[in-house]
Design a protein around this motif. Structure first.
Motif, mmCIF file in Angstrom:
data_model
loop_
_atom_site.group_PDB
_atom_site.id
_atom_site.type_symbol
_atom_site.label_atom_id
_atom_site.label_comp_id
_atom_site.label_asym_id
_atom_site.label_seq_id
_atom_site.Cartn_x
_atom_site.Cartn_y
_atom_site.Cartn_z
ATOM 1 N N ASP A 150 0.850 -1.194 0.000
ATOM 2 C CA ASP A 150 0.000 0.000 0.000
ATOM 3 C C ASP A 150 0.884 1.243 0.000
ATOM 4 O OD1 ASP A 150 -2.660 -1.209 0.232
ATOM 5 O OD2 ASP A 150 -1.967 -1.882 2.192
ATOM 6 N N GLU A 151 1.981 1.124 0.741
ATOM 7 C CA GLU A 151 2.937 2.239 0.813
ATOM 8 C C GLU A 151 3.525 2.515 -0.578
ATOM 9 O OE1 GLU A 151 3.689 4.894 3.373
ATOM 10 O OE2 GLU A 151 3.231 3.035 4.441
ATOM 11 N N LEU A 152 3.782 1.441 -1.299
ATOM 12 C CA LEU A 152 4.332 1.552 -2.654
ATOM 13 C C LEU A 152 3.338 2.285 -3.577
ATOM 14 C CD1 LEU A 152 6.664 0.485 -4.520
ATOM 15 C CD2 LEU A 152 5.238 -1.523 -4.942
ATOM 16 N N VAL A 153 2.075 1.918 -3.464
ATOM 17 C CA VAL A 153 1.037 2.583 -4.276
ATOM 18 C C VAL A 153 1.009 4.060 -3.919
ATOM 19 C CG1 VAL A 153 -1.413 2.635 -4.898
ATOM 20 C CG2 VAL A 153 -0.343 0.451 -4.283
ATOM 21 N N LEU A 154 1.062 4.331 -2.627
ATOM 22 C CA LEU A 154 1.009 5.712 -2.158
ATOM 23 C C LEU A 154 2.155 6.545 -2.734
ATOM 24 C CD1 LEU A 154 -0.723 7.438 -0.286
ATOM 25 C CD2 LEU A 154 0.816 6.852 1.575
ATOM 26 N N GLN A 155 3.332 5.939 -2.833
ATOM 27 C CA GLN A 155 4.483 6.659 -3.410
ATOM 28 C C GLN A 155 4.160 7.119 -4.830
ATOM 29 O OE1 GLN A 155 7.016 7.933 -2.008
ATOM 30 N NE2 GLN A 155 6.257 6.989 -0.118
ATOM 31 N N HIS A 156 3.553 6.231 -5.599
ATOM 32 C CA HIS A 156 3.181 6.590 -6.977
ATOM 33 C C HIS A 156 2.144 7.711 -6.980
ATOM 34 C CE1 HIS A 156 5.509 3.627 -9.081
ATOM 35 N NE2 HIS A 156 5.080 2.687 -8.267
ATOM 36 N N LEU A 157 1.211 7.659 -6.051
ATOM 37 C CA LEU A 157 0.174 8.697 -5.998
ATOM 38 C C LEU A 157 0.790 10.039 -5.607
ATOM 39 C CD1 LEU A 157 -2.670 6.661 -4.281
ATOM 40 C CD2 LEU A 157 -2.517 7.329 -6.680
ATOM 41 N N LYS A 158 1.748 9.988 -4.673
ATOM 42 C CA LYS A 158 2.407 11.222 -4.255
ATOM 43 C C LYS A 158 3.139 11.861 -5.422
ATOM 44 C CE LYS A 158 3.055 10.412 0.658
ATOM 45 N NZ LYS A 158 3.922 9.835 1.696
ATOM 46 N N ASN A 159 3.767 11.023 -6.249
ATOM 47 C CA ASN A 159 4.500 11.555 -7.412
ATOM 48 C C ASN A 159 3.570 12.206 -8.422
ATOM 49 O OD1 ASN A 159 6.808 10.600 -6.320
ATOM 50 N ND2 ASN A 159 6.842 8.691 -7.508
ATOM 51 N N SER A 160 2.292 11.785 -8.408
ATOM 52 C CA SER A 160 1.406 12.247 -9.475
ATOM 53 C C SER A 160 0.585 13.485 -9.088
ATOM 54 C CB SER A 160 0.455 11.121 -9.883
ATOM 55 O OG SER A 160 -0.371 10.821 -8.788
ATOM 56 N N ASP A 161 0.508 13.787 -7.787
ATOM 57 C CA ASP A 161 -0.186 14.990 -7.338
ATOM 58 C C ASP A 161 -1.659 15.041 -7.780
ATOM 59 O OD1 ASP A 161 -0.128 17.285 -5.870
ATOM 60 O OD2 ASP A 161 0.249 18.567 -7.605
ATOM 61 N N LEU A 162 -2.363 13.921 -7.639
ATOM 62 C CA LEU A 162 -3.753 13.835 -8.102
ATOM 63 C C LEU A 162 -4.728 13.959 -6.930
ATOM 64 C CD1 LEU A 162 -3.065 10.721 -10.293
ATOM 65 C CD2 LEU A 162 -3.993 12.851 -11.221
ATOM 66 N N ALA A 163 -5.990 14.233 -7.286
ATOM 67 C CA ALA A 163 -7.053 14.150 -6.276
ATOM 68 C C ALA A 163 -7.273 12.670 -5.972
ATOM 69 C CB ALA A 163 -8.329 14.772 -6.811
ATOM 70 N N VAL A 164 -7.122 12.318 -4.704
ATOM 71 C CA VAL A 164 -7.199 10.901 -4.337
ATOM 72 C C VAL A 164 -8.239 10.699 -3.231
ATOM 73 C CG1 VAL A 164 -5.938 8.917 -3.396
ATOM 74 C CG2 VAL A 164 -4.759 10.531 -4.896
#
Ligand SMILES: Nc1nc2c(ncn2[C@@H]2O[C@H](COP(=O)(O)OP(=O)(O)OP(=O)(O)O)[C@@H](O)[C@H]2O)c(=O)[nH]1
Ligand SMILES: [Mg+2]
Length: 302
Positions: free
Chosen positions: A103-117
């Motif tokens: 889950d942490e790994l997924v979060l890293q990708h989301l952080k890099n993308s700066d999207l509404a999550v």
């Protein structure tokens, strides 16, 4: 000025958290393969729901995972991550009460993308005690500036309807991308192969599903029914025996169940024939991966 709203909702998360199950419940059709084993989804699949002047385009993605060393693992992760930039909003699906390294790994990708999550702790029906949900959310909410946190169970109709309502404000004013009758961007050939693979995953032991690929060799619509020949590829001769089962019992069961599901999707009777072939090392062979609808650019090829 347009009076319609249409946007992409990317469903992302580690394997087995219920992404495809959610997609199916959003659109009210069993479109995407689901199973109690990780890495079921291998392609990006769109599921379309049109509700009056709103069109939700859901993007189901493979589970982002660590540890797999084969080319197919890289492709699955790439397919999922490369889907993110298209999102108007991301549903980050996690399992309520069970936060893991992946889950942490997924979060890293989301952080890099700066999207509404939107964080979606799913499977709340499995929590032993309701009071365990809040501490779990408290722990996760600090990790990212989530737009919202909406716990749910994908099997709970009311929870799914509530999620849909909450998604509406994220859909931009835009013309519909699909016709209101469309359910998906995928054709029946692709969906048929997925239904066969889903039934195989359900029928077989833990390790074997990873070694399987399904290719539709023939898909022919006649006046009375659809004729489908599907080839199941395995990596070793021993696996072929297991897939066929004693006196063909496994293959027969898989065929019967898959045929029912395909017929329901197509709205027509189906005649399905299954064959099993060995193709060793296909999971590391980019030509074969491409043949099976997966390619190493992360693009979907079928
Ligand atoms: N109890 C319970 N089970 C759920 C829920 N949502 C999904 N499941 C089950 O969880 C398992 C995994 O569901 P999938 O939808 O295949 O999970 P996924 O995230 O798409 O998995 P990958 O495609 O492997 O990444 C299946 O057995 C589902 O029936 C839920 O809300 N509650
Ligand atoms: Mg899935």
């Amino acid at each position: 000025m347009t009076d319609t709203f249409c946007g992409h909702i990317v469903i992302a998360g580690r394997p087995n958290v219920g992404k495809s199950t959610l997609l199916n419940h959003f659109i009210g059709t069993h479109l995407a393969a689901t199973a109690a084993k990780p890495q079921t989804t291998r392609n990006r699949i769109l599921g379309v729901l049109t509700d009056e002047n709103y069109q939700f385009v859901f993007v189901d993605t493979p589970g982002i995972h660590a540890g797999g060393k084969r080319l197919i693992n890289r492709i699955l992760n790439k397919t999922a991550v490369s889907s993110l930039p298209d999102a108007d909003v991301v549903l980050f699906v996690v399992e309520a009460g069970n936060w893991r390294e992946e889950d942490e790994l997924v979060l890293q990708h989301l952080k890099n993308s700066d999207l509404a999550v939107i964080l979606v702790p799913n499977k709340i029906d499995l929590l032993k005690r309701n009071q365990d949900l809040l501490p779990f959310i408290k722990k996760i909410e600090k990790k990212y500036n989530f737009s919202e946190i909406i716990p749910c169970s994908a099997f709970d109709k009311q929870a799914v309807e509530y999620l849909l309502e909450r998604l509406k404000p994220y859909l931009p004013a835009a013309p519909f991308e699909f016709s209101p009758d469309d359910l998906t961007d995928r054709n029946m050939r692709f969906l048929s192969a997925e239904m066969v693979r889903e039934q195989l995953i359900n029928a077989l032991e833990q390790e074997l599903p990873y070694a399987l690929a399904v290719e539709i060799e023939r898909y022919e619509e006649t006046d009375s029914r659809i004729l489908i020949n599907a080839v199941i590829y395995v990596e070793r001769a021993g696996q072929k025996k297991i897939v066929i089962g004693k006196q063909g019992a496994v293959l027969k069961k898989v065929g019967t169940e898959a045929r029912k599901r395909i017929a329901r999707l197509a709205g027509q009777p189906v005649h399905l024939e299954l064959w099993v072939k060995v193709k060793s090392g296909w999971q590391d062979n980019s030509r074969l991966l491409q043949q099976f609808g997966l390619d190493d650019t992360g693009r979907t090829t079928k």
